[in-house]
Design an enzyme around this catalytic site. Structure first.
Site, PDB file in Angstrom:
ATOM      1  N   ASP A 111      -2.241  -6.296   0.170  1.00 20.78           N
ATOM      2  CA  ASP A 111      -1.158  -7.277   0.169  1.00 20.78           C
ATOM      3  C   ASP A 111      -0.979  -7.945  -1.193  1.00 20.78           C
ATOM      4  O   ASP A 111      -1.868  -7.945  -2.036  1.00 20.78           O
ATOM      5  CB  ASP A 111      -1.450  -8.377   1.189  1.00 20.78           C
ATOM      6  CG  ASP A 111      -1.165  -7.950   2.617  1.00 20.78           C
ATOM      7  OD1 ASP A 111      -1.097  -6.732   2.872  1.00 20.78           O
ATOM      8  OD2 ASP A 111      -1.030  -8.833   3.481  1.00 20.78           O
ATOM      9  N   HIS A 162       6.562  -7.526   2.357  1.00 19.55           N
ATOM     10  CA  HIS A 162       5.727  -8.721   2.558  1.00 19.55           C
ATOM     11  C   HIS A 162       6.485  -9.998   2.176  1.00 19.55           C
ATOM     12  O   HIS A 162       5.866 -10.984   1.785  1.00 19.55           O
ATOM     13  CB  HIS A 162       4.444  -8.587   1.749  1.00 19.55           C
ATOM     14  CG  HIS A 162       3.319  -9.480   2.186  1.00 19.55           C
ATOM     15  ND1 HIS A 162       3.078  -9.800   3.499  1.00 19.55           N
ATOM     16  CD2 HIS A 162       2.342 -10.129   1.459  1.00 19.55           C
ATOM     17  CE1 HIS A 162       2.019 -10.587   3.574  1.00 19.55           C
ATOM     18  NE2 HIS A 162       1.560 -10.811   2.353  1.00 19.55           N
ATOM     19  N   HIS A 166       6.295 -14.491  -0.611  1.00 23.01           N
ATOM     20  CA  HIS A 166       5.199 -14.926   0.268  1.00 23.01           C
ATOM     21  C   HIS A 166       5.509 -16.253   0.956  1.00 23.01           C
ATOM     22  O   HIS A 166       4.682 -17.170   0.999  1.00 23.01           O
ATOM     23  CB  HIS A 166       3.894 -15.034  -0.510  1.00 23.01           C
ATOM     24  CG  HIS A 166       2.679 -14.775   0.322  1.00 23.01           C
ATOM     25  ND1 HIS A 166       2.055 -15.759   1.068  1.00 23.01           N
ATOM     26  CD2 HIS A 166       1.965 -13.635   0.544  1.00 23.01           C
ATOM     27  CE1 HIS A 166       1.009 -15.252   1.693  1.00 23.01           C
ATOM     28  NE2 HIS A 166       0.927 -13.947   1.397  1.00 23.01           N
ATOM     29  N   HIS A 259      -6.383  -7.218  -0.635  1.00 23.43           N
ATOM     30  CA  HIS A 259      -5.335  -7.701  -1.540  1.00 23.43           C
ATOM     31  C   HIS A 259      -5.491  -7.088  -2.929  1.00 23.43           C
ATOM     32  O   HIS A 259      -6.569  -7.174  -3.529  1.00 23.43           O
ATOM     33  CB  HIS A 259      -5.396  -9.227  -1.659  1.00 23.43           C
ATOM     34  CG  HIS A 259      -5.047  -9.942  -0.397  1.00 23.43           C
ATOM     35  ND1 HIS A 259      -5.910 -10.016   0.675  1.00 23.43           N
ATOM     36  CD2 HIS A 259      -3.918 -10.602  -0.030  1.00 23.43           C
ATOM     37  CE1 HIS A 259      -5.335 -10.709   1.659  1.00 23.43           C
ATOM     38  NE2 HIS A 259      -4.125 -11.072   1.259  1.00 23.43           N
TER      39      HIS A 259
END
Length: 289
Positions: A111, A162, A166, A259
């Protein structure tokens, strides 16, 4: 004698009647081994930490619940298809989101990238081992580093939306606001990798809402959660903690949250080497979803 003959005749009639209604043996009812997706009400609620991703939903409890309700796992049931048990957990994430691969393969997901410093390192590690993964990309970073998005797609990894930047509260916005955010992100990804497919959406922080899931589905994206979260987005999490958490919580069918863009990639990359070694020892295979 007449009564005796009548008794025999009655007995014959009764036996014929029983033969007519008695069920045939050896043929289980159709559909008893069919896996079903859990409803949203059965899914665990995400636990927000306020900084990074939501707390992980361990596969242990959900797998136990699925085994208890699935006739295929009852004592004495046929054990010819373990994939049926795993498939029952595929959509056991919050609000029915996907948090298992659906079979005995494991999925590594990354991510908050792409990151010019860390994404190339992760790609090199995956390439060396022939592993395909899923990259959940932030739209603003995809726009800033299109060459990295192109590299991810060129090497056969799966692309996931995503959000644009964020936004933890994205799912609380209107359907129009959610769609605009996701479309802007997809546009940046696909501009960098023309002809690619964005198969999944992962809500920032795992803060899922029914509206966000519905909008993503309408845009052709499946909502992707996880079953293992080692907290590698947190600078306080050490390499050993990341490694040990993944070792302890991973099982066939796991979706592991990592991540390549956040704040703790050095420890994550160090742990990833050990994760590859341990998964190899366990003879796990991988899927890019």
């Amino acid at each position: 004698m007449g009564r005796h003959k009548l008794g025999i005749a009655a007995a014959i009639v009764a036996l014929l009647a029983l033969a007519w209604v008695w069920p045939k043996g050896g043929e289980p009812p159709q559909g008893t081994l069919t896996a079903t997706e859990p409803t949203a009400s059965a899914a665990p609620s995400p636990e927000s930490d306020g900084e990074g991703e939501a707390g992980d939903t361990s596969p242990d409890a959900s797998e136990s619940a699925a085994e208890a309700s699935d006739p295929a796992t009852a004592p004495g049931a046929a054990s010819e298809s373990p994939a049926i048990e795993l498939a029952a957990n595929t959509y056991d994430g919050p609000l029915g989101t996907r948090n298992h691969t659906g079979d005995d393969r494991v999925a590594l997901t990354f991510d908050d990238g792409p990151s010019p410093e860390w994404t190339p390192i992760v790609l090199d590690m995956l390439r060396e081992r022939g592993v395909k993964a899923t990259f959940c990309l932030i739209g603003a970073y995809a726009e800033a580093y299109p060459e990295l998005v192109a590299d991810i797609a060129r090497e056969g990894h799966t692309l996931c939306n995503h959000s644009w930047f964020h936004e933890f509260n994205l799912g609380k916005g209107s359907a129009e606001e959610i769609r605009s955010n996701l479309q802007r992100t997809n546009d940046a990804i696909l501009k960098a990798a023309p002809g690619a497919e964005v198969r999944y959406f992962r809500h920032p922080g795992g803060q899922w809402t029914d509206r966000a899931i519905a909008v993503a589905a309408d845009m052709g994206m499946e909502s992707l959660h996880w079953s293992v979260d080692p907290g590698d987005w947190d600078n306080r999490t050490t390499e050993a903690q990341i490694r040990d958490h993944v070792f302890d919580r991973s099982a066939p069918g796991a979706i592991v949250l990592l991540h390549d863009g956040a704040s703790n990639q050095k420890d994550m990359c160090g742990a990833l080497k050990s994760i590859f070694e341990e998964f190899s020892r366990r003879e796990y295979t991988y899927t890019g979803l």
